[in-house]
Design a protein around this motif. Structure first.
Motif, short mmCIF file in Angstrom:
data_model
loop_
_atom_site.label_atom_id
_atom_site.label_comp_id
_atom_site.label_asym_id
_atom_site.label_seq_id
_atom_site.Cartn_x
_atom_site.Cartn_y
_atom_site.Cartn_z
N GLU B 72 0.68 -1.44 0.00
CA GLU B 72 -0.05 -0.59 0.11
C GLU B 72 0.96 1.83 -0.12
O GLU B 72 1.58 1.62 0.57
CB GLU B 72 -0.82 0.07 1.56
CG GLU B 72 -1.67 -1.18 1.45
CD GLU B 72 -3.07 -1.46 0.45
OE1 GLU B 72 -3.20 -2.36 -0.12
OE2 GLU B 72 -3.39 0.00 -0.29
N GLY B 73 0.76 2.34 -0.54
CA GLY B 73 1.29 3.49 -0.75
C GLY B 73 1.51 3.27 -1.86
O GLY B 73 2.33 2.43 -2.96
N PRO B 74 3.08 4.82 -1.57
CA PRO B 74 3.63 5.07 -2.50
C PRO B 74 5.17 4.17 -3.53
O PRO B 74 5.13 3.64 -1.84
CB PRO B 74 4.03 6.65 -2.56
CG PRO B 74 4.00 6.96 -1.12
CD PRO B 74 3.19 5.87 -1.27
N SER B 75 5.98 4.60 -4.38
CA SER B 75 7.33 3.73 -4.00
C SER B 75 8.17 5.12 -3.24
O SER B 75 7.90 6.14 -3.75
CB SER B 75 7.91 3.25 -5.51
OG SER B 75 8.81 2.74 -5.89
N ILE B 76 8.92 3.98 -2.87
CA ILE B 76 10.03 5.81 -1.86
C ILE B 76 11.72 5.19 -2.22
O ILE B 76 11.47 3.87 -2.64
CB ILE B 76 9.72 5.05 -0.08
CG1 ILE B 76 9.05 5.06 -0.04
CG2 ILE B 76 10.41 6.59 0.39
CD1 ILE B 76 7.90 7.57 -0.54
N LEU B 77 11.98 6.13 -3.08
CA LEU B 77 13.58 6.33 -2.71
C LEU B 77 14.15 6.97 -1.63
O LEU B 77 14.14 8.04 -1.76
CB LEU B 77 14.12 6.97 -4.91
CG LEU B 77 15.23 6.27 -4.62
CD1 LEU B 77 15.69 5.20 -4.84
CD2 LEU B 77 15.67 7.60 -5.57
#
Lengths: 113, 116
Positions: B72-77
Motif C-alpha cells: 500500500e502506498g507509493p514507491s519510495i527512493l
C-alpha cells in the motif's frame, strides 16, 4: 553491451523547417524494442513511439515520422514543418529485457520562430 | 486517470541529511522504475520494483541508496547522508506489467534534488 548513441547534442532550426534526430543503438539481442521520448521544458517525459526489432516498417504520425533501419542499427526521428512547441529534449531508448530502458544522452531541439 | 505522480517536485537537502522521494504509479500499474538524470546526461537506470519486491537493483549505488514499493502506498527512493554528487533529477516510471518488451513506461515529472 547495450548502448544508445544520440550524436547530436543540440540542434536549432527555424520554424517550418524539417529536422531529423539521429539514434544509433548497439545490442546483441535479436529481440528488442526501440522508443522515443520527448522531454519538454516542463520536465516530464512523454512517450512518442515504440518499434520492435522485427518490424522495419516506417511510421508516420502527423508531422512525426520514424525510420528504422536494422542494417545500420538506426532509428531516426524526423519532424516535418517544425513548430516552436516541438522545442524539447528528445531521448531514444532501447529495451531488450523487461527490466530497464537504455537511454541515449538526448538531443536538445530548439525551434526558432 | 492521473499519470505518474512524483513528489516533491523540488527538494533541497544539506549534506548529510536524508532525502525521500515518492512515486505513485498510474492506476493499475504494479511495476515501478527509478531513473536518475544528471545534468547534460541521459537517464540512468537505478532500480526496478514490483509491489513488495525488488526485481532489479543493478543500477543502484551500493551504499546510501534504497528503494521500496510497499503493498500500500507509493514507491519510495531513499538517499541517506546525501552528498553534492547526488544532486540530479530523479524520475519514476510505471508500467502495467513486466516481461513485455513492448510495454512503454509512463514517466512522472521528476524530483529535482539539490544538495547544498
Amino acid at each position: 553491451a547495450q548502448k544508445v548513441t544520440q550524436a547530436q547534442t543540440e540542434i536549432s532550426v527555424v520554424e517550418k523547417e524539417d529536422v531529423t534526430l539521429d539514434c544509433v543503438y548497439e545490442t546483441r539481442d535479436t529481440t528488442y524494442y526501440l522508443f522515443w521520448y520527448k522531454q519538454p521544458p516542463s520536465g516530464e517525459l512523454v512517450f512518442l513511439i515504440r518499434r520492435n526489432s522485427f518490424d522495419e516498417q516506417n511510421e508516420i504520425s502527423g508531422r512525426y515520422s520514424w525510420n528504422f533501419q536494422k542494417s545500420t542499427s538506426s532509428f531516426n526521428f524526423t519532424i516535418t514543418a517544425s513548430q516552436v512547441v516541438d522545442s524539447a529534449v528528445y531521448f531514444c531508448a532501447l529495451r531488450f529485457t523487461g527490466n530497464q530502458f537504455y537511454f541515449g544522452t538526448g538531443t536538445s531541439l530548439t525551434v526558432i520562430p | 486517470n492521473a499519470g505518474v505522480m512524483q513528489n516533491p517536485r523540488h527538494l533541497v537537502r544539506r549534506r548529510g541529511q536524508e532525502a525521500r522521494l515518492r512515486c505513485s504509479p498510474m492506476k493499475g500499474h504494479s511495476h515501478v522504475y527509478w531513473y536518475r538524470q544528471l545534468p547534460e546526461e541521459g537517464l540512468k537506470f537505478m532500480v526496478y520494483l514490483q509491489k513488495e519486491n525488488i526485481i532489479d537493483e543493478s543500477g543502484m549505488p551500493k551504499e546510501r541508496f534504497s528503494a521500496e514499493f510497499p503493498k500500500e502506498g507509493p514507491s519510495i527512493l531513499r538517499i541517506q547522508q546525501v552528498v553534492r554528487g547526488d544532486s540530479a533529477a530523479y524520475f519514476c516510471a510505471s508500467s502495467p506489467r513486466s516481461g513485455t518488451l513492448g510495454t512503454e513506461a509512463f514517466f512522472g515529472q521528476g524530483t529535482r534534488l539539490t544538495v547544498v
